[in-house]
Motif scaffolding. Structure first.
Motif, PDB file in Angstrom:
ATOM      1  N   HIS A   1      24.383  -1.827  15.948  1.00 44.72           N
ATOM      2  CA  HIS A   1      23.819  -2.882  16.792  1.00 44.72           C
ATOM      3  C   HIS A   1      23.925  -4.242  16.099  1.00 44.72           C
ATOM      4  CE1 HIS A   1      22.195  -0.438  20.025  1.00 44.72           C
ATOM      5  NE2 HIS A   1      21.652   0.385  19.150  1.00 44.72           N
TER       6      HIS A   1
ATOM      7  N   TYR B   1      30.154  -0.794  19.694  1.00 45.47           N
ATOM      8  CA  TYR B   1      28.924  -1.438  20.151  1.00 45.47           C
ATOM      9  C   TYR B   1      28.534  -0.907  21.518  1.00 45.47           C
ATOM     10  CZ  TYR B   1      29.247  -4.999  16.483  1.00 45.47           C
ATOM     11  OH  TYR B   1      29.286  -5.649  15.274  1.00 45.47           O
TER      12      TYR B   1
ATOM     13  N   THR C   1      25.262  -7.357  15.505  1.00 40.80           N
ATOM     14  CA  THR C   1      26.243  -8.237  16.147  1.00 40.80           C
ATOM     15  C   THR C   1      26.822  -9.273  15.194  1.00 40.80           C
ATOM     16  OG1 THR C   1      24.473  -9.721  16.904  1.00 40.80           O
ATOM     17  CG2 THR C   1      25.157  -7.955  18.405  1.00 40.80           C
TER      18      THR C   1
END
Length: 452
Positions: free
Chosen positions: A363, A53, A365
């Motif tokens: 990306h 990340y 999450t």
């Protein structure tokens, strides 16, 4: 299996960045059976996956680009010519590094042997290069190259020594690559491992599609790909590859290309894919099955379906052969549930019985709280105020800082682990843009007064 990758002074990475797939004791007994392979030869626990990340331009893609560069340079450096430039790009935001070499190193196991291979290079030449292997308990140096000076293991790298002493290794070529061409056994073993390393970026997605198409030729492989497409709930029942003929050559092709394709088709020299047709069921008024309808992958299917189809060939290949798959922006265009499914294939002891590995950046999450990953599988890239990127794992934090069952997604978004963008003050933007807005309003008012 990949154990560790290290890069230094390459693009955004100024200092040494190390991605380790060696499992820590931090989360021992957490998803041990699914996410970890126990290498009994070396008594090491190796992770089957890792996710990276970070904010945009923080180094996530650069990390994967560094792996891809190392792979391609190892495979191709022996083919070049004297004077060819090496495609390295040192960290340019510091006078201390802009003229220094870039460094790359990989540690991996193959056929019960552990290898450590790396090199330092500028755009003009190889500064240093090394290869070690560990067949049992002791690591042995096969060669170490320092400029023009090379030390060899006399018996274990004899052909490599012959190649170097006869002046057959250019200063801008890797000894490993040249030695493999002269049948140096250990060099060939390393080269073969690099060939099996599969790196996919958005720029190379076309090659992934070709790979998937080739996997549809054997009937057994085709059924596996269809099974995965059905599992993804795309409603796809079959795959048919439509080849280009004289009648379906796209009208926008220039006459010279059109004539060449027609000539090759007539001579039986080429088989150009015109389209990939995916069959969907068609139903009558009473919802009974009528027949199948072909949908063009390029014209009718979504970008997510196209990407998933393109990935299936490489995914199947690494799962079946126990190889390593590295993907840049795996989540792009894919639904979170589909992303979850792909990762689960690598964590499944049934699907991944040869212990293939998946490394990717994202990306998304949602994965942080999905329960799919241990803390040592979650990595971050972050830049300091001088523009240099660093790489670190969630397991690098102490147990007091990061607890095993805390809300990883929430805390990441809040910035607890770093690796997120930090925005400036909105007041600053208002001060910059408000004068223009005030001027517009003044002009409107002046215009209105003139009309009156």
């Amino acid at each position: 299996m990949l154990w560790q990758f290290t890069v230094k002074n390459y693009k955004t990475f100024k200092d040494k960045a190390k991605l380790s797939l060696i499992a820590s004791s931090y989360d021992k007994n957490t998803r041990e059976a699914e996410n970890i392979y126990l290498d009994e030869v070396f008594n090491k626990r190796i992770l089957k996956s890792a996710v990276v990340y970070g904010a945009n331009a923080s180094g996530k893609s650069t990390l994967i680009n560094a792996i891809e560069f190392m792979r391609l340079f190892v495979l191709r450096s022996s083919r070049g010519q004297q004077g060819d430039s090496i495609d390295v790009d040192p960290f340019r935001l510091s006078v201390a590094t802009e003229n220094q070499p870039s460094e790359f190193e990989l540690i991996f196991s193959s056929n019960e042997v552990l290898y450590r291979y790396g090199f330092e290079a500028t755009q003009e030449e190889i500064i240093s290069e090394w290869l070690y292997y560990k067949p049992k308990t002791k690591e042995v140096e096969l060669f170490y190259r320092d400029g023009n000076q090379i030390d060899f293991h006399e018996s274990l790298f004899s052909k490599g020594k012959m190649v170097a002493t006869q002046g057959l290794v250019r200063k801008n070529a890797l000894l490993l690559s040249v030695a493999a061409q002269f049948n140096e056994e250990q060099a060939i073993a390393v080269i073969n491992w690099f060939r099996s390393l599969n790196v996919i970026s958005n720029l190379r997605e076309y090659y992934s599609q070709r790979f998937t198409l080739n996997r549809t030729k054997p009937p057994e492989d085709k059924q596996k790909i269809i099974a995965l497409l059905k599992d993804a709930d795309f409603g796809i029942q079959d795959i048919e590859v439509e080849l280009m003929t004289e009648d379906n050559i796209p009208s926008y092709y220039p006459p010279s290309l059109r004539n060449k394709i027609i000539s090759d088709i007539k001579k039986g020299k080429t088989k150009v894919v015109n389209d990939i047709l995916l069959s969907h069921r068609k139903y009558g008024e009473d919802n009974e099955y009528v027949h199948s309808v072909p949908f063009s992958l390029y014209k009718d299917e979504s970008s997510g379906t196209q990407k998933y189809f393109n990935l299936l060939g490489p995914i199947l290949d690494v799962l079946e052969n126990g190889q390593v798959l590295v993907i840049d922006e795996l989540d792009a265009q894919l639904h979170p549930n589909l992303l979850y499914r792909i990762i689960s294939l690598f964590h499944s002891t049934g699907m991944n019985h040869k212990n293939a590995q998946l490394i990717f950046n994202t990306h998304d999450t949602n994965l942080l709280d999905s329960g799919l990953f241990r803390r040592d599988q979650i990595w971050f890239t972050d830049k300091d105020k001088y523009g240099a990127a660093k790489l670190y794992s969630l397991s690098d934090f102490s147990s007091e800082e990061v607890r095993k069952n805390e809300a990883f997604e929430k805390n990441y978004i809040k910035g607890k682990y770093g690796a997120v963008p930090y925005f400036g003050s909105m007041d600053t933007l208002n001060k910059i843009f408000s004068p223009y807005e005030d001027e517009k309003q003044k002009n409107r008012a002046d215009s209105s007064t003139e009309k009156t």
